[in-house]
Design an enzyme around this catalytic site. Structure first.
Site, PDB file in Angstrom:
ATOM      1  N   ASP A 151       0.865  -1.204  -0.066  1.00  0.00           N
ATOM      2  CA  ASP A 151      -0.029   0.078  -0.005  1.00  0.00           C
ATOM      3  C   ASP A 151       0.802   1.263  -0.224  1.00  0.00           C
ATOM      4  O   ASP A 151       2.148   1.161  -0.467  1.00  0.00           O
ATOM      5  CB  ASP A 151      -0.995  -0.045   1.127  1.00  0.00           C
ATOM      6  N   HIS A 216      -3.841   6.372   2.851  1.00  0.00           N
ATOM      7  CA  HIS A 216      -4.561   5.221   2.369  1.00  0.00           C
ATOM      8  C   HIS A 216      -4.190   3.780   3.114  1.00  0.00           C
ATOM      9  O   HIS A 216      -4.901   3.124   3.510  1.00  0.00           O
ATOM     10  CB  HIS A 216      -4.403   4.925   0.758  1.00  0.00           C
ATOM     11  N   SER A 545     -10.938  -0.477  -1.877  1.00  0.00           N
ATOM     12  CA  SER A 545      -9.579  -0.368  -1.160  1.00  0.00           C
ATOM     13  C   SER A 545     -10.042  -0.707   0.257  1.00  0.00           C
ATOM     14  O   SER A 545      -9.129  -1.293   0.970  1.00  0.00           O
ATOM     15  CB  SER A 545      -8.931   0.791  -1.143  1.00  0.00           C
ATOM     16  N   ASP A 877      -5.331   5.806 -35.757  1.00  0.00           N
ATOM     17  CA  ASP A 877      -4.162   5.759 -34.839  1.00  0.00           C
ATOM     18  C   ASP A 877      -3.525   4.223 -34.520  1.00  0.00           C
ATOM     19  O   ASP A 877      -3.881   3.432 -35.212  1.00  0.00           O
ATOM     20  CB  ASP A 877      -3.921   6.752 -33.643  1.00  0.00           C
ATOM     21  N   HIS A 942       1.341   5.413 -29.085  1.00  0.00           N
ATOM     22  CA  HIS A 942       1.365   6.762 -30.096  1.00  0.00           C
ATOM     23  C   HIS A 942      -0.004   7.238 -29.923  1.00  0.00           C
ATOM     24  O   HIS A 942      -0.607   8.406 -29.541  1.00  0.00           O
ATOM     25  CB  HIS A 942       1.536   6.539 -31.565  1.00  0.00           C
ATOM     26  N   SER A1269       2.627  14.739 -35.134  1.00  0.00           N
ATOM     27  CA  SER A1269       1.602  13.886 -34.592  1.00  0.00           C
ATOM     28  C   SER A1269       1.115  14.560 -33.329  1.00  0.00           C
ATOM     29  O   SER A1269      -0.109  14.209 -32.835  1.00  0.00           O
ATOM     30  CB  SER A1269       2.136  12.298 -34.210  1.00  0.00           C
TER      31      SER A1269
END
Length: 1481
Positions: A151, A216, A545, A877, A942, A1269
Site C-alpha cells: 500500500d 490510504h 480499497s 492511430d 502513439h 503527430s
C-alpha cells in the site's frame, strides 16, 4: 433542560464564534462529573474561545461567575469541577437548575449545557458483518498471524499500531524494519516496514520511507488488524471503538504506492517477493490489476508465487463500476473483493431563509457561527460575463471575491474542490448540486461547510434564490442516519463478468467499503485540498480499497483457527458461507457481489471446502490457452507441456467454489458440465443432501444428490450439469448440500464479437493489395457487397476465388472494396466502366500539461459542457489504452443518441465505457504483426498519447518520473472518444485500413477526425487520407491531419488537400536539460530526458572511437553502433559518441557501460528520452568535451538527472516540422496552422517501455513525445471545442475560425515564415467567436479541383458516380477558385510582375449590427488592394463579398514574402495571411 438545548445554537450565533468552538463543545458534552446531591446536576458553562489572558486569570473569572450564583467562596469551591483554559474557555460545575438558568442569562456566558453520559458505539463495519468484539477467538494463534499489506505505507505512531501487551514477533518472522525519514520505527505490533521505489526517483509529494503521506495504507492496515481503540471518530462522527478483524495479529507493511507516481509493477513484485520471504500469512493489496493476461499482470504473478508458498492474496475488485467487465485482479488464485455498503449514512440539514428545511449528503464537521448566511448562486457571483458558465460550477478564477465574501454559494458539480475555491476567496461554504455523484453511496468530506444535493432539491434551491432579493441559508453539522436496505453494492464497485476468463465468476465476495472509519495519517489534511486545515487520527474513506482489508481480515481470522488450511480452502470457506444479497437492490447480481456478503464467524466452520493446489491452476491455465511459452513466469523453470499433463475436468477445469457458464451462441442451448470435489472439514460422520434452485430457462442436475462422509478430510466428488436456453440473459442459480453453503452458477449470454467489420485473407507473395473505387455511398449495403463480389469474380473466374480474394467492402460513406490481386487483374478492373480508379495499397508512417495553458485554453476556459459531452472525436492511430486514467468515464452519462458505433471484446483490451465509446481495429491484409496484437489496444503508445492530448480527462499529478509534473488534460475533457486502430508496429498504416476507418467513422457518427499519419500522394484523388477526408467533409465531419516530420525541407508538407486542416508543430516555452559535470570542474548542458540520478560523484569517460572492439570497427565505434565497442573498455564508463542511429545508450548499457553523451547538430528541438543516463550536446559543446578528453589520461564526468527549463522565444516552429509550399497546389497555403508538438506530455501505454529499446526498464502512465503527430490532436481538440459552441457549423467554417484567429508567430525565429506555421499559432478561446468566417461546401472544392486540372475521369473517387464535366459547371471565382481563409500567389516568372485576383465571401457570425474595416500590410515589392474597404452587416449569417488584388514584382528579396489582410470591427480581428512565392527561386 430543554431551554439550554434550544439556546445553544442561538447563543453561538449571537456571539459570532467560529464553528471550531462547537467541535470542542461536542467534546465537552461527553465529560463525566463527580457524584453529588440528587437535586443538583453537572453543567458545562461555555464562555467562548481560548482565553486571551493567562489560565490563572481564566480560573479567577470562572470562580467569580460561579460565586455570583453561589453566594460564598466555599460553595464555589465545592461546586467547581474543572476549569477549561487551554484550547477553549469554559468550566464545569455542579448546579441546581435555577443556578444554571441564572448563569445562562449572563452576557459573558454563551451557553450552559447539562452534562450527559454517553454509551460507546462501534465503528459499525465489523459488527454489521457479524464479527463483534466478543466473537470467539483463538488468541494464541492469532498473535502468530502476520498480515502483509502492499500500500502507501503506514503511520507507526497511530494508536491502532501500538504494541501494548504484545510479545516478540513469531519465530517464523524473517522480515526487518529499518530506520527511515519521518518514521518512528516498528514494534511488536508493527513488526515489518519496507518501501520499494526501484526507479529511485524522488517523489516530490512523498518521502522515501515506509511512512504514509497519503493516508490510504494507514486506513487499510487498521481496518485489517488495527488495535482496539475506544472513542475513535472523525470530529465526533462515527464515534465508537475502532478495531481490525484480528487486533492481536502482527502487521507488515510494504510501501509500493507513491503520491505522484502511483504503484509500479516492479515495486509490487519486489514487495510480493519480500513478503513471501519474510513470512506473512495473508497479503492484502488494494491496487488495480492492469492486465487481463494472468502471465503478464504483476499482481497476478506475485499472487501466484505467494499461493505456492501457502500465502493467500486478497485484492480489491476496482472502482470502475457500474460498467460490466470492469473487475480487476481476477485471477482465480486471488480472492477478489467487491465493496458493499452498511446501514449507516451521513447527512446534513440545510435550513433556507424561507423556513424550508432540506437534506444533503456528505461529511461537514463545522457548526454554523450564524443563524443564516447570505446565499448566492455561482452564476450570479461570476467575475464577469466571460466566466459565467464556469461560475455555475464554482471553478477556480470564475467567481468574484466581493460577491462571494461571507456567503454560502450554490454550485453545480464539475470537479472536486468547489468549497475550496469558495472558501479561498472569503466564502462561507458551498451547496453543490449533482445527480452524477449522488447515488448517495459515498459521503464526501468537505473542507468548509458543505453538502451535496440531488437535482430535485437543486431545483427547489434555484427557485428559492430567484424568489427573493436576499436569499439566505445555513448548513448544519453532519449527523449519522440509518440506511436501508443494506447491504448494497455501491455504483463505484467494479462488476463482472471476468475479462480474463469467461469460466470464472468475479468478483468473489463483497465486504464493507462505503464510509469506513479507520486510522489516518497526520501528514495530510482530510481532503488534501488547498486551504484545508482539518487533520484527524481517523477518517472516513470509501472504495473497494476499504473492502479488501475486511476480507483479508476475515482470512486472517479463519487462518487463526485453521493455520494448516491452503489459500484455496480459506477462500472456499469464505465464499460458501457468504450471506445472500438481494438482486432487487443490486441489479447486476453476482457480477456485482460474487458469492454474497462476507460472514466471518460462519467462515470458520464451513463444513466442506473446495481445495486446490498449484497443479489445479496449471490445468486451468492450459484449458484457457496458456502454453509453455508464457507459463514459466508463474510456475518457474520447470517445463510445462500442456498436452502431456492430465487435463482439468469439467467446463472450467477448476475446483472453484462458484460456477459460471457462458452461452456459445443465440441459436442453440449451451451445456456446461462442472466437476467438483469437496473436502469434509466439519463433523467426521455427516451427510449432505443437495438442494437445487434453477432460474427460468436453465436446467441444473447434480450427481450424486447425497454426499456421505465418515471421517474428517475425507473427499467426495460430484458433477453439476447446467443446460441453458439461448435466450437466457445473465441469471443465477443455487445448489445447497445440507450444511454446504449456497453454490452460485452464472449463465451469461455473450454479445456477438466485433472486430471492426473486417474480413481478410492471406495470399501468395506475387499478389498485392488494391483498393477498387466505385464512387459514392451505396443505398443498399448488401447489394453493394454483391456488386463488389460480382466485379471481382469477372477477373477471378469464380465467385469462390472472388470471395477468397476480397478483403473488405467499403459501403458506409463511399463505395469501394479492397482485394488481393495480381497486377493484370488490377489493370482489368481499372478498365471497367463501373470502376473509377484502382489504387495500390501503401503503408504510411506515423507523424510522431503545458501545451494547453501555453496555447490559451486553460482548465478554467469557458465551456458548454452539455454540448461538449455530445461531441465525438475519432482518431485513426495505433489504438488506445482503455484503462488509462485519461479515459475513465467518471461523471459521464451514456453516449450521445447519434452514436451508431460499437466496441467489441478484444485481446488485452479492458473494454469501452462512457468516455471511450468506440474501439475498432483494421488489419485487412490479416497478416499477423509479431510486435502487435489483433485488438484496438495500443502497443506502440502513439494513439494513447494523441487521444489524451485531444480529449483526455483532467488527470492531476501527471508526469514522466516527476518531469513536466502537472495536470494532464485534453482540449475537450468531456467529449467522447472513438478509436480506429489502423497503424501497426511492424507494418505502419495501410491505405485500405485507413479508408476502412474513415468509412466506419463517418457511419458511426463522429464530429471530428484526427489523423497523425503521413499522406503519401500529392494527387488528391488517389491519396487515401485525401479521399477519406473528402467523404468525411461531405458528411459534415472535419478532418485534422499532421503536416509531416520532413522539415526543414521546403515543399515537404503532406496532407495538403484544402478540405483537410493541416497542422505544423510548434514548441512551447519549456525545455528539458541535463547538466554534465566534467572531471576538470567544467559544467556543460545537454538536451534530452534522463530520469536517472547518479550513484557516484564521477564516472570514467571514454570516447567511442577509443573503446573500439578492434581497428576495423573504429569508425563504427565513433557512433557507438552495435558490436563496435569493446565491453572491457566500456564497462563502468560514460561513453562519448557521435549521433549515428538511435539507440547508442542501449548499446552502451548492454555491454556494461553507465551512459552516453551524444554529439549532434542535426536535431536540437525535441528532447529524446534515454534508457540509461544520457544527454545530447551540440558541436560546440562537443569540442569542449573533445578537448578535455585529450587533456588528461583519466577523463571523468557525471550526467545529472534532467530538469525542466524555460525556453525563449516561444512559440517557434520545430526543425522537423514539414514546410510548404504545398506540393499539391501552388494556390493553397499549407500548412494551415501551428500547434504545440514539441516535448508534449500525455498518456502512454503500459505495453511498451519509454524508448522501446532493448534493455529499457522504464515504464510510465505518461510520457513526452514530439512530432506533428502531437500537434495534430491539439488542433483537432480546438475544432471539437469550437464545435461544442457551434454544432451546426460546417467543417470549412470551423477551419476558418481557427485560422483567422491564430496568433502571429515571429519570422525572426522562423525563417520559413508562413511555409512553416501557416496562419500562425492556434488561439482556442478566440476561435469560438471569430466574428467572420469563410465558408465552403462540396461544390466549392469541386470548382477548385476543376481549376487545378482534375477532370471527370479522376473526380469520381471523391465526388461519387455523378458525372462531373468541369467545362459545364460554374467556375470558381478568383485566382484560386476557392473561398479559403488564406491566400497564396505564385510568381509566373522572373521577368514580369504577377497579378492575382482573390474573390472572397465572409459570413457574419458575430454581432448582428457590425462594421469591419480593412487593414492591409504589404511586403516590399508587393501591392495589395481590397474592394470594398468596409463591410457592413445588419444581421447574423449575413454574407458580404470582397476582392483582393495582389501585384508582385518579379524580383523579391527571398523566394517567399508575406503580407496580410485584417478585417477589424469594434470586437473582432479577422486576419488572413497573404503569401507570395517564387517557384523559380
Amino acid at each position: 433542560m430543554r431551554l439550554y438545548k434550544a439556546n445553544i445554537v442561538n447563543m453561538f450565533r449571537e456571539k459570532g464564534f467560529h464553528a471550531s468552538t462547537l467541535c470542542f463543545l461536542l467534546f465537552l458534552i461527553g465529560l463525566v462529573g463527580v457524584i453529588g446531591g440528587e437535586q443538583k446536576k453537572f453543567y458545562i458553562i461555555y464562555l467562548g474561545d481560548h482565553p486571551a489572558v493567562d489560565k490563572d486569570h481564566a480560573t479567577q473569572t470562572h470562580n467569580h461567575l460561579l460565586s455570583s450564583v453561589k453566594g460564598s467562596e466555599n460553595d464555589v469551591k465545592e461546586s467547581m469541577v474543572h476549569s477549561y483554559h487551554y484550547s477553549f474557555n469554559a468550566f464545569a460545575a455542579k448546579l441546581s437548575e435555577d443556578e444554571a438558568q441564572k448563569l445562562a442569562s449572563m452576557d459573558q456566558v454563551l451557553s450552559v449545557i447539562p452534562n450527559q453520559y454517553h454509551k460507546l458505539h462501534t465503528t459499525r463495519s465489523w459488527d454489521f458483518v457479524g464479527l463483534p468484539q466478543i466473537a470467539k477467538r483463538n488468541l494464541k494463534t492469532e498473535r502468530d498471524i502476520v498480515v502483509g499489506l502492499l500500500d502507501t505505507g503506514i503511520t507507526p505512531q497511530s494508536k491502532s499500531f501500538k504494541d501494548d501487551g504484545f510479545g516478540p514477533p513469531p519465530k517464523k518472522w524473517k522480515g526487518s524494519c529499518g530506520h527511515f525519514a519521518n518514521f518512528s520505527g516498528c514494534n511488536n505490533k508493527l513488526i515489518g516496514a519496507k518501501y520499494f521505489k526501484l526507479d529511485r526517483l524522488p517523489d516530490p509529494a512523498d518521502i522515501l520511507s515506509p511512512v504514509d503521506v497519503e493516508g490510504h495504507g494507514t486506513h487499510t492496515s487498521s481496518t485489517l488488524a488495527g488495535n482496539v481503540v475506544p472513542n475513535a471518530s472523525l470530529y465526533g462522527l462515527a464515534n465508537g471503538t475502532a478495531r481490525g478483524a484480528v487486533p492481536s495479529a502482527r502487521v507488515a507493511v510494504y510501501k509500493v504506492c507513491w503520491v505522484s507516481s502511483g504503484c509500479s509493477d516492479m515495486d509490487i513484485l519486489a514487495a510480493f517477493d519480500a513478503a513471501a520471504y519474510d513470512g506473512v500469512d495473508v497479503i492484502s493489496i488494494s491496487i488495480a490489476g492492469g492486465s487481463a493476461n494472468y502471465t503478464t499482470g504483476s499482481i497476478s504473478i506475485g499472487a501466484f508465487h505467494a499461493m505456492k508458498k501457502g500465502i493467500i492474496t486478497v485484492a480489491s475488485a476496482g472502482n470502475d463500476g457500474p460498467s460490466l467487465l470492469s473487475v480487476s485482479n481476477h485471477a482465480p488464485w486471488i480472492l477478489t473483493v467487491a465493496a458493499s455498503g452498511i446501514d449507516r449514512d451521513f447527512r446534513n440539514d440545510v435550513h433556507l431563509g424561507n423556513g424550508r428545511n432540506i437534506t444533503g449528503h456528505g461529511v461537514s464537521t463545522f457548526n454554523p457561527g450564524k443563524e443564516l448566511y447570505p446565499l448566492i448562486s455561482g452564476a450570479d457571483a461570476a467575475r464577469n460575463t466571460s466566466t459565467k458558465e464556469d461560475a455555475v460550477y464554482c471553478m477556480e478564477g470564475s467567481l468574484d471575491p466581493a460577491k462571494v465574501k461571507g456567503r454560502l454559494v450554490y454550485c453545480k458539480l464539475a470537479e472536486a474542490g468547489s468549497e475550496s475555491v469558495v472558501k479561498g476567496i472569503g466564502g462561507v461554504g458551498a451547496i453543490i448540486e449533482s445527480d452524477q455523484f449522488l447515488d448517495f453511496d459515498v459521503a464526501k468530506i468537505f473542507m468548509a461547510p458543505g453538502t451535496i444535493v440531488n437535482g430535485t432539491i437543486g431545483e427547489f434551491i434555484n427557485e428559492y434564490t430567484k424568489s427573493t432579493k436576499t436569499p439566505s441559508a445555513v448548513i448544519y453539522r453532519t449527523h449519522e442516519t440509518k440506511r436501508a436496505p443494506a447491504p448494497f453494492v455501491p455504483l463505484f464497485s467494479s462488476r463482472g463478468p471476468n475479462p480474463g476468463s469467461l469460466h470464472i465468476l468475479k468478483p468473489d465476495i463483497a465486504a464493507p467499503g462505503v464510509n469506513i472509519l479507520a486510522a489516518f495519517t497526520p501528514l495530510r489534511s482530510l481532503t488534501g485540498l488547498k486551504g484545508d486545515t482539518q487533520f484527524s487520527e481517523f477518517t472516513i474513506l470509501s472504495g473497494t480499497s476499504m473492502a479488501c482489508p475486511h476480507i483479508a481480515g476475515v482470512v486472517a481470522y479463519v487462518k487463526s483457527f485453521h493455520p494448516a488450511w491452503s489459500p484455496a480452502a480459506i477462500k472456499s470457506a469464505i465464499l460458501t458461507t457468504a450471506k445472500p444479497m438481494s438482486r432487487r437492490v443490486n441489479e447486476d447480481g453476482e457480477f456485482a457481489f460474487g458469492a454474497g456478503q462476507v460472514s466471518p464467524t460462519r467462515a470458520v466452520n464451513p463444513g466442506l471446502v473446495y481445495d486446490m493446489d498449484e497443479m489445479s491452476y496449471i490445468q486451468f491455465l492450459c484449458r484457457e490457452g496458456y502454453s509453455r511459452s508464457n507459463l514459466p513466469i508463474l510456475v518457474g523453470p520447470q517445463p510445462i507441456n500442456c498436452s502431456n499433463i492430465v487435463p482439468g475436468l469439467g467446463s472450467d477445469a477448476l475446483n472453484y467454489p462458484t460456477m459460471q457458464l457462458s452461452l456459445k451462441n443465440k441459436q442453440e442451448p449451451t451445456i456446461g458440465v462442472f466437476r467438483r470435489r469437496v473436502t469434509n472439514v466439519g463433523q467426521a460422520i455427516s451427510i449432505y443432501n443437495a438442494t437445487i434452485i434453477a432460474p427460468k430457462g436453465v436446467e441444473i442436475t447434480v450427481e450424486p444428490m447425497t454426499l456421505s462422509f465418515t471421517s474428517v478430510l475425507q473427499k467426495r466428488s460430484f458433477k453439476v450439469v447446467v443446460k441453458a436456453q439461448p435466450t437466457t440473459s445473465m441469471v443465477s442459480a443455487g445448489i445447497r448440500l445440507g450444511l454446504w453453503g449456497e453454490r452460485r452458477c452464472i449463465v451469461r449470454s455473450m454479445r456477438e464479437t466485433e472486430s471492426g467489420g473486417l474480413v481478410g485473407v492471406i495470399g501468395d507473395e506475387q499478389k498485392k493489395f488494391y483498393i477498387v473505387y466505385l464512387g459514392d455511398r451505396p443505398e443498399d449495403k448488401d447489394n453493394a457487397t454483391k456488386t463488389h463480389v460480382h466485379l471481382l469474380s469477372s477477373v477471378k473466374g469464380s465467385q469462390i476465388d472472388a470471395k477468397d480474394s476480397m478483403v473488405y467492402s467499403y459501403c458506409n460513406s463511399f463505395n469501394a472494396f479492397a482485394a488481393k490481386l495480381y497486377e493484370d487483374e488490377a489493370q482489368k478492373l481499372a478498365s471497367m466502366d463501373q470502376v473509377f480508379s484502382v489504387i495500390q495499397n501503401r503503408y504510411h508512417k506515423l507523424h510522431t500539461t503545458r501545451s494547453w495553458d501555453f496555447s490559451g485554453l486553460p482548465q478554467t476556459a469557458k465551456r458548454k459542457l452539455k454540448t461538449e459531452s455530445d461531441i465525438i472525436v475519432g482518431l485513426l492511430d495505433t489504438g488506445i489504452t482503455p484503462q488509462s486514467k485519461s479515459f475513465k468515464d467518471d461523471g459521464l452519462g451514456p453516449p450521445p443518441k447519434k452514436w451508431k458505433g460499437s466496441c467489441g471484446q478484444f485481446a488485452n483490451f479492458s473494454g469501452c465505457n462512457n468516455k471511450l465509446i468506440g474501439a475498432k481495429y483494421f488489419k485487412l491484409d490479416r497478416v499477423p504483426d509479431p510486435a502487435d496484437i489483433f485488438s484496438p489496444v495500443d502497443v506502440d503508445g502513439h494513439g494513447t498519447h494523441t487521444s489524451s492530448t485531444l480529449a483526455g480527462n483532467v488527470v492531476p499529478n501527471a508526469s514522466l518520473y516527476g518531469l513536466a509534473n502537472g495536470t494532464a488534460r485534453g482540449a475537450v475533457p468531456s467529449a467522447r472518444i472513438a478509436m480506429y486502430k489502423v497503424c501497426w508496429v511492424s507494418f505502419g498504416c495501410s491505405d485500405m485500413d485507413i479508408l476502412a476507418a474513415f468509412d466506419a467513422a463517418a457511419y458511426d457518427g463522429v464530429d471530428v477526425i484526427s489523423i497523425s499519419i503521413g499522406g503519401g500522394n500529392v494527387n488528391y484523388t488517389t491519396d487515401s487520407i485525401s479521399i477519406g477526408a473528402f467523404h468525411a467533409m461531405k458528411n459534415g465531419i472535419i478532418t485534422v491531419a499532421s503536416a509531416g516530420n520532413d522539415g526543414p525541407n521546403l515543399a515537404s508538407v503532406s496532407n495538403s488537400a484544402p478540405w483537410i486542416l493541416t497542422v505544423a508543430a510548434s514548441g512551447i516555452d519549456r525545455d528539458f536539460r541535463s547538466k554534465v559535470h566534467l572531471g576538470n570542474g567544467r559544467n556543460v548542458t545537454g538536451l534530452g530526458v534522463s530520469t536517472f540520478n547518479p550513484k557516484k560523484e564521477l564516472y570514467p569517460l571514454i570516447r567511442g572511437a577509443d573503446a573500439a572492439l578492434n581497428s576495423e570497427s573504429k569508425e563504427s565505434a565513433l557512433f557507438c553502433t552495435e558490436d563496435s565497442l569493446d565491453p572491457a573498455k566500456v564497462n563502468g564508463s560514460l561513453v562519448y559518441c557521435k549521433l549515428g542511429t538511435r539507440g547508442s545508450d542501449s548499446v552502451v548499457k548492454g555491454i556494461g557501460g553507465v551512459g552516453t553523451i551524444i554529439e549532434s547538430d542535426q536535431i536540437y528541438d525535441a528532447a529524446e528520452i534515454f534508457m540509461a543516463p544520457g544527454t545530447m550536446v551540440d558541436g560546440t559543446i562537443g569540442e569542449v568535451i573533445d578537448d578535455y578528453l585529450k587533456s588528461t589520461k583519466t577523463p571523468s564526468a557525471v550526467i545529472y538527472r534532467t530538469h525542466a527549463t524555460k525556453r525563449a522565444p516561444a512559440p517557434f516552429v520545430a526543425a522537423f516540422s514539414s514546410r510548404g509550399p504545398n506540393p499539391g497546389s501552388l494556390h493553397i497555403l499549407k500548412p494551415d496552422v501551428a500547434a504545440p508538438g514539441v516535448n508534449i506530455l500525455a498518456a502512454f501505454t503500459p505495453m511498451r517501455s519509454l524508448t522501446g529499446l532493448k534493455g529499457d526498464t522504464q515504464f510510465s502512465d505518461f510520457t513526452i513525445m514530439s512530432g506533428t503527430s502531437m500537434a495534430c490532436p491539439h488542433i483537432a481538440g480546438v475544432a471539437a471545442y469550437v464545435k461544442s459552441f457551434h454544432p451546426d457549423w460546417s467543417p470549412a467554417a470551423v477551419k476558418s475560425a481557427i485560422l483567422t484567429t491564430a496568433k502571429p508567430i515571429s519570422r525572426r525565429v522562423n525563417d520559413d515564415g508562413e511555409f512553416a506555421f501557416g496562419a500562425g499559432q492556434m488561439n482556442p478561446t478566440r476561435a469560438v467567436n471569430p466574428g467572420l468566417i469563410y465558408d465552403m461546401d462540396e461544390m466549392s472544392y469541386i470548382q477548385f479541383l476543376c481549376r487545378e486540372g482534375y477532370s471527370g475521369s479522376t473526380l469520381p473517387t471523391l465526388v461519387g458516380p455523378q458525372h462531373i464535366n468541369c467545362s459545364k459547371i460554374i467556375p470558381g471565382l478568383g485566382y484560386d477558385a476557392l473561398n479559403y481563409p488564406t491566400m497564396q500567389l505564385s510568381l509566373k516568372n522572373k521577368q514580369e510582375p504577377t497579378t492575382g485576383v482573390f474573390r472572397r465571401r465572409v459570413t457574419n457570425v458575430g454581432q448582428a449590427i457590425s462594421i469591419y474595416n480593412a487593414t492591409i500590410i504589404a511586403p516590399k515589392g508587393v501591392e495589395i488592394t481590397v474592394k470594398p474597404m468596409t463591410l457592413s452587416f445588419t444581421r447574423v449569417l449575413q454574407k458580404r463579398s470582397f476582392k483582393v488584388v495582389v501585384r508582385a514584382n518579379p524580383k523579391m528579396s527571398s523566394i517567399m514574402v508575406s503580407g496580410s489582410l485584417v478585417w477589424k470591427s469594434s470586437r473582432h480581428i479577422v486576419k488572413s495571411p497573404i503569401v507570395i512565392y517564387s517557384p523559380q527561386g
